[in-house]
Design an enzyme around this catalytic site. Structure first.
Site, mmCIF file in Angstrom:
data_model
loop_
_atom_site.group_PDB
_atom_site.id
_atom_site.type_symbol
_atom_site.label_atom_id
_atom_site.label_comp_id
_atom_site.label_asym_id
_atom_site.label_seq_id
_atom_site.Cartn_x
_atom_site.Cartn_y
_atom_site.Cartn_z
ATOM 1 C CG HIS A 270 3.031 5.925 -5.949
ATOM 2 N ND1 HIS A 270 3.863 5.013 -6.560
ATOM 3 C CD2 HIS A 270 2.969 6.998 -6.792
ATOM 4 C CE1 HIS A 270 4.298 5.513 -7.710
ATOM 5 N NE2 HIS A 270 3.761 6.699 -7.868
ATOM 6 C CG ASP A 321 5.746 5.711 -11.484
ATOM 7 O OD1 ASP A 321 5.471 6.665 -12.224
ATOM 8 O OD2 ASP A 321 5.879 5.839 -10.260
#
Length: 453
Positions: A270, A321
């Site tokens: 991220h 994810d």
């Protein structure tokens, strides 16, 4: 089948596009590549061949809760309210459930052009928080799913010990994740044994985040990894940045770069909220940033400054994810579109004037994803034959050549432009469908029928 010889009318090799390419595969790996070659009797044929894409960040079990967190609560919704839904959902999951859910997720990854997955695996214990008799019982379920689906696996057992910065005690909802250092070492050892039967599997480690791994935890974790991949969630949400500042006086990426020897085998997942100085530090460290555009959009995380990072030589890969939507081309497309919306410009991540944006995105994600997952990839001698054949009859691919094909694949055709997918020399997807699709979906349906009853 791990041995074959395939003739491609065109293929994207590490040096660029080549015509009339003959690829000899032995034992699942590319033994030889010849360009400008002639097809021989017995060769398989593909009109256009591109390398498979690594998926560097997945929580496979979350595939089963896709769409369940889309009802607005009483207050402001964000990652932290989504997390409460996730905690409630996982309470009933058994190892068999996880194997079935992960097999479906991995099947869908292969169908969209992902050929290896980095499984950021933190669901370790029984629903009451007690360890299984075999510490890596859940890791074995992930390995089973990889074998069933055929996807390449980099397993990243997660160290999770605390609920917040400053080593705050874990929450009851986190009981299935939590390990101490000795227990985690046993878990890693068990994970290595669990994946040993798989072809070219890799085991790294993953300190979950600076919230969940205290400063004293990090040196032994880094030592345990050795040269294997190390992945960590960092700076995903603004609240995380604020909490880290309150705890340490430093931002999360800043603190990590100052206190840990971050190098090229690290993946910072991220890294959404970074300053230019922090982004520069990641570039100098040679680490990969793991971007998950679909999930980051779904959770309202924000946008990583990818344009400036890429211009400075930064390395990136993409991951699915939360698996709310599994689509390799969608991750690449949304990565570019997020930058366009933020910067109010077009073709932001192309490699300079005249550069093809889809081709740059795909090549960058192949290289960065391979680095982050600890493997050699791409259509090169010695690498596993992880490849995708495009359907050149798709309306959006008609008449395109070379990089224009990748632009059309990423921004127009999407997953519908994928015909066949090989992983380690075996054809797992044909005509856009996984060879075991019906059985995998039927097993998944039985699990969901029980979980949502």
């Amino acid at each position: 089948m791990a041995d074959l010889t395939l003739f491609a009318g065109a293929a994207r090799l590490p040096g660029g596009w080549r015509r009339d390419v003959r690829v000899a595969v032995r034992g699942g790996r590319i033994a030889a590549i010849a360009t400008g070659a002639a097809a021989q009797p017995g060769d398989r044929y593909a009109a256009c061949l591109i390398p498979g894409l690594p998926n560097l960040h997945s929580h496979a079990f979350q595939r089963a809760m896709a769409g369940l967190a889309e009802g607005r609560g009483a207050g402001d919704d964000g990652f932290w309210t989504w997390r409460e839904v996730m905690y409630r959902f996982l309470d009933r999951l058994t190892p068999d459930d996880v194997a079935a859910i992960a097999a479906l997720a991995y099947m869908e990854m292969l169908e969209t052009g992902f050929t290896r997955v980095g499984e950021f695996h933190y669901l370790h214990h029984a629903p009451d928080g007690r360890g299984y008799d075999a510490p890596a019982e859940m890791a074995a379920a992930i390995a089973q799913a990889a074998e069933t689906s055929g996807i390449g696996l980099t397993l990243l057992p997660v160290f999770y010990a605390w609920s917040g910065f400053g080593a705050r005690p874990p929450l009851p909802q986190q009981r299935r994740f939590v390990s101490d250092r000795d227990g985690f070492a046993r878990l890693v050892e068990g994970s290595r044994a669990a994946v040993a039967p798989l072809r070219d599997a890799v085991v790294g480690i993953a300190p979950h985040s600076l919230r969940a791994a205290a400063p004293d935890d990090l040196p032994p974790l880094v030592a345990l990894a050795g040269e294997a991949p190390i992945h960590i969630h960092v700076a995903e949400q603004q609240r995380e940045v604020d909490d880290c500042l309150a705890w340490s006086g430093r931002r999360p990426v800043e603190w990590l770069l100052d206190h840990v020897d971050v190098g090229s085998h690290w993946c910072l997942v991220h890294a959404t909220h970074v300053t230019p100085a922090e982004a520069g530090g990641i570039v100098r460290a040679g680490a990969v940033v793991g971007l998950c555009p679909v999930t980051e959009a779904n959770l309202g995380d924000g946008l990583f400054p990818a344009a400036a990072f890429r211009a400075a030589g930064g390395r990136f890969g993409v991951g699915s994810d939360s698996n709310v939507l599994i689509d390799a081309t969608e991750e690449l497309r949304l990565l570019e579109y997020g930058q366009r919306l933020s910067l109010r410009a077009r073709n932001v991540l192309a490699d300079g004037a005249g550069g093809a944006t889809g081709a740059a995105l795909h090549a960058g994600a192949v290289a960065g994803g391979a680095q982050a997952l600890g493997v050699a990839t791409g259509l090169a001698e010695g690498a596993a034959f992880d490849a995708v054949a495009l359907d050149l009859s798709h309306p959006s691919l008609l008449g395109r050549r070379d990089d224009a094909l990748l632009d059309a694949l990423v921004f127009a055709a999407g997953r519908a432009g994928i015909d066949r997918v090989w992983r380690a020399g075996r054809e797992w997807v044909s005509g856009g469908r996984h060879v075991a699709r019906d059985a995998i979906r039927a097993r998944y349906a039985r699990v969901i029928g029980r979980l949502l009853a």
